[in-house]
Design a protein around this motif. Structure first.
Motif: not given
Length: 178
Positions: A39-45, A63-69, A74-78
């Protein structure tokens, strides 16, 4: 056909913000209980670049699950499996830091070794894939020169890796150790 400049931008984006890897995924349909996935993942705000990747190569954006409110979203392309290998092949000449991982991903996706009519894999094919997975983990390890030192000083024992894959990376690893 995608322009060279765009492929170079994609490679830079993946080198800087992405992860090219092979991982184990649980699978009830195999006797081992897992399969190897490239897989190739790219993570970015900033989701705009991820949508551009999606437009060019498909895959998914979520959208990635939030760690803190208080954290920014944070978004992910996969992209995975053969589609990931097609991306890796297209950008391979332009990658700098993730070229080795891309070669491993391509090797996994294009390997036909050991497949039978019942879609089971031979012991040697399973060993081949397990070693690609281990090499991916080495190349994605954190720490100064850890991946290069580990590969050059402790190469995998598989003859497939020693004969077919390791020569592609040994020179790069030795250069990183200097």
């Amino acid at each position: 056909m995608i322009d060279v400049e765009v492929l170079a931008w994609v490679a830079g984006f993946i080198d800087g913000e992405g992860c090219v890897s092979i991982y184990k995924q649980r699978s009830k349909s195999t006797r081992l209980g897992y399969i190897y996935v490239g897989a190739i993942d790219v993570v970015n705000t900033d989701i705009r670049g991820l949508y551009k990747l999606h437009e060019l190569f498909g895959g998914s954006v979520h959208k990635r699950r939030e760690v803190r409110a208080s954290d920014a979203p944070v978004y992910v392309w996969r992209v995975a499996n053969r589609a990931a290998a097609r991306v890796a092949e297209a950008i391979l000449p332009y990658l700098v830091m993730k070229q080795e991982q891309a070669k491993l991903l391509i090797a996994l996706a294009t390997d036909k070794r050991g497949t039978t009519a019942s879609h089971t894999l031979s012991k040697s094919a399973l060993e081949w894939r397990a070693n690609l997975y281990q090499l991916s983990r080495i190349f994605n390890a954190k720490g100064k020169n850890k991946r290069a030192l580990t590969l050059v000083t402790h190469p995998p024992k598989s003859s497939f890796i020693k004969n077919d894959v390791l020569p592609l990376f040994k020179e790069a690893g030795e250069q990183n150790c200097k």
